[in-house]
Design an enzyme around this catalytic site. Structure first.
Site, PDB file in Angstrom:
ATOM      1  N   ASP A 103      -7.038  22.981  -8.214  1.00 49.11           N
ATOM      2  CA  ASP A 103      -7.168  21.972  -9.145  1.00 49.11           C
ATOM      3  C   ASP A 103      -6.600  22.596 -10.154  1.00 49.11           C
ATOM      4  OD1 ASP A 103      -8.031  20.639 -11.204  1.00 49.11           O
ATOM      5  OD2 ASP A 103     -10.227  19.876 -10.272  1.00 49.11           O
ATOM      6  N   TYR A 109     -15.380  22.217 -10.574  1.00 55.42           N
ATOM      7  CA  TYR A 109     -15.634  20.898 -10.921  1.00 55.42           C
ATOM      8  C   TYR A 109     -16.865  20.303 -10.131  1.00 55.42           C
ATOM      9  CZ  TYR A 109     -14.753  16.020 -12.462  1.00 55.42           C
ATOM     10  OH  TYR A 109     -14.897  14.576 -12.757  1.00 55.42           O
ATOM     11  N   ARG A 164       0.943  -1.127   0.022  1.00 53.95           N
ATOM     12  CA  ARG A 164      -0.064  -0.140   0.046  1.00 53.95           C
ATOM     13  C   ARG A 164       0.901   1.240  -0.089  1.00 53.95           C
ATOM     14  NH1 ARG A 164      -1.852   0.629   4.955  1.00 53.95           N
ATOM     15  NH2 ARG A 164      -2.998  -1.349   4.931  1.00 53.95           N
ATOM     16  N   LYS A 210      -6.328  12.819 -17.004  1.00 52.75           N
ATOM     17  CA  LYS A 210      -6.569  13.644 -18.223  1.00 52.75           C
ATOM     18  C   LYS A 210      -5.260  13.932 -18.892  1.00 52.75           C
ATOM     19  CE  LYS A 210     -10.549  14.198 -16.446  1.00 52.75           C
ATOM     20  NZ  LYS A 210     -11.031  15.252 -15.661  1.00 52.75           N
TER      21      LYS A 210
HETATM   22  C1  LIG Z   1     -11.847  15.067 -14.378  1.00 58.89           C
HETATM   23  C2  LIG Z   1     -11.617  16.120 -13.648  1.00 58.89           C
HETATM   24  C3  LIG Z   1     -11.279  15.863 -12.103  1.00 58.89           C
HETATM   25  C4  LIG Z   1     -11.525  14.393 -11.666  1.00 58.89           C
HETATM   26  O1  LIG Z   1     -10.693  13.422 -12.151  1.00 58.89           O
HETATM   27  P1  LIG Z   1     -11.230  11.868 -12.086  1.00 58.89           P
HETATM   28  O2  LIG Z   1      -9.838  11.148 -12.258  1.00 58.89           O
HETATM   29  O3  LIG Z   1     -11.920  11.749 -13.193  1.00 58.89           O
HETATM   30  O4  LIG Z   1     -11.720  11.556 -10.558  1.00 58.89           O
HETATM   31  C5  LIG Z   1     -11.095  16.866 -11.408  1.00 58.89           C
HETATM   32  N1  LIG Z   1     -11.075  18.213 -11.857  1.00 58.89           N
HETATM   33  C6  LIG Z   1     -11.327  18.420 -12.945  1.00 58.89           C
HETATM   34  C7  LIG Z   1     -11.267  19.951 -13.453  1.00 58.89           C
HETATM   35  C8  LIG Z   1     -11.478  17.406 -13.940  1.00 58.89           C
HETATM   36  O5  LIG Z   1     -11.877  17.962 -15.076  1.00 58.89           O
END
Ligand SMILES: *Cc1c(COP(=O)(O)O)cnc(C)c1O
Length: 399
Positions: A189, A117, A63, A214
């Site tokens: 973020d 988000y 872990r 992403k």
């Molecule tokens: C997709 C996304 C997330 C979340 O990511 P996941 O890997 O899908 O949980 C967080 N913030 C933004 C701006 C996103 O586009």
């Protein structure tokens, strides 16, 4: 004369070399997949010596990671000047949850940007509320005015720049300065820009969050998240994440590292194709507005020009005098755009969006229905031809 080693290296070079320590790669170009739960020790004395909290970069138990995860975490740390270390998570949302829980306790208040988000909003109004943590939503364009919202109980300020769906660019340095003056932790973020186009910690952020799903992964086939902490902010993040049992799979981290190696050249293509298409859409009579941080009409465009090193492949546009049916006709017939959530992969996507539904502190009085595009690395001429045909279908549906 300065030595070659004194030159700052470029982004494409940085993403190729980051995290590839010889002790983890063992002579192979990329750190291989090390899968583990149990780690075996030579003796009871060895077992005892390996325990405790200071297991950073030592095999202890699956872990806590193996060189596969450490290599990716280290790479992300290297890409953020001023960073102390990075923790990896099984999704971007898991990263956001751990970052918030590492700084907030019952009775605290969170200031959360109104353009965040949607799952981040849900976390604040759901889990955090249940824990006795209150949230106030603020205008993404607030800038230094955030100082007026900071109260006795405010413990953290969460930013997302540009904002999900509507792309307002926040004045991160001004907000971070106001927060620092009051001893408040800042979280960002940074998924849209990545550390290449917005070095968050250098701009004053304490916890820089990525949905690695992403652009880091880049191929729409892995869920992964990260939080990179500024100096002095990692210990609490690590302890909270350990207590939550967070761990990212070695196979997924290996794919994350593989994606990272090409991120700079992918972003360059996303940037140029998306800009070309955004400018093309801006000239079209069916389009009321294009919301792309590099275009002057986007709220916060001046801040974007001041702070960012580039733009990526995701933006929105507002349709003029649209109906639901006409918007669907545009999107449904696209040949080179998939219809689906997420973004950051090599392929283009189109999504109908209705951001007004997710606002409480501010309103979007944009006149029409919106479409969000993720511009992939296909030939941009093909994407433009596809969108031109889509706008023809849109007009026909309105006629
Ligand atoms: C997709 C996304 C997330 C979340 O990511 P996941 O890997 O899908 O949980 C967080 N913030 C933004 C701006 C996103 O586009």
């Amino acid at each position: 004369m300065s030595k070659e080693s004194d030159r700052p290296v470029g982004d494409a070079t940085r993403v190729v070399s980051a995290g590839r320590r010889p002790e983890w790669t063992q002579g192979i170009v990329s750190a291989p997949v090390w899968r583990a739960s149990t780690i075996l020790y030579d003796s009871v004395a060895d077992l005892r010596a390996a325990g405790g909290r200071d297991t950073h970069h030592r095999l202890f138990y699956g872990r806590r990671g193996t060189p596969t995860q450490w290599s990716l975490a280290d790479a992300l740390t290297e890409l953020e000047p001023g960073a102390e270390a990075t923790f990896l998570y099984p999704s971007g949302v898991a990263a956001i949850a751990a970052a918030l829980l590492s700084v907030l306790s019952p009775g605290d208040e969170l200031l959360l940007v109104d353009s965040a988000y949607d799952p981040t909003r849900s976390m604040a109004t759901g889990l955090l509320k249940r824990m006795g943590i209150t949230t106030r939503f603020y205008d993404p364009m607030i800038g230094a005015g955030i100082a007026d919202l900071i109260g006795e109980k405010t413990r953290a300020i969460f930013m997302e720049s540009p904002g999900s769906l509507t792309f307002e660019v926040q004045d991160v340095p001004a907000i971070a300065a106001a927060a620092k003056a009051r001893g408040i932790v800042t979280l960002l973020d940074n998924t849209w820009a990545t550390p290449l186009f917005f070095p968050a910690i250098q701009h004053g952020i304490d916890l820089s969050i990525l949905a690695c799903t992403k652009y880091i992964v880049g191929h729409s086939d892995v869920m992964l998240g990260s939080v990179t902490a500024a100096q002095g902010h990692f210990a609490k993040l690590r302890d909270t994440s350990f207590q939550l049992g967070q761990t990212a799979s070695p196979d997924d981290c290996w794919l994350g590292s593989r994606g990272l190696r090409t991120m700079a050249i992918r972003l360059a293509q996303h940037q140029s194709s998306a800009l070309r298409i955004a400018l093309w859409l801006d000239e079209r009579p069916e389009v009321a507005a294009v919301l792309h941080p590099a275009l002057p009409g986007c709220p916060g465009h001046d801040v974007f020009r001041r702070d960012f090193n580039g733009s990526t492949g995701l933006f929105s546009f507002v349709l003029k005098d649209a109906t639901e049916a006409a918007r669907a006709a545009l999107i449904d017939g696209l040949e080179h755009f998939g219809i689906g959530y997420s973004w950051g992969g090599f392929e283009s996507l189109a999504l109908p969006i209705d951001p007004a539904r997710y606002r409480t502190a501010t309103s979007r009085d944009d006149a029409g229905l919106m479409v969000r595009l993720q511009i992939g690395i296909e030939d941009p001429d093909d994407l433009i031809a596809d969108l031109a045909a889509g706008l023809e279908r849109f007009r026909a549906a309105l006629a």
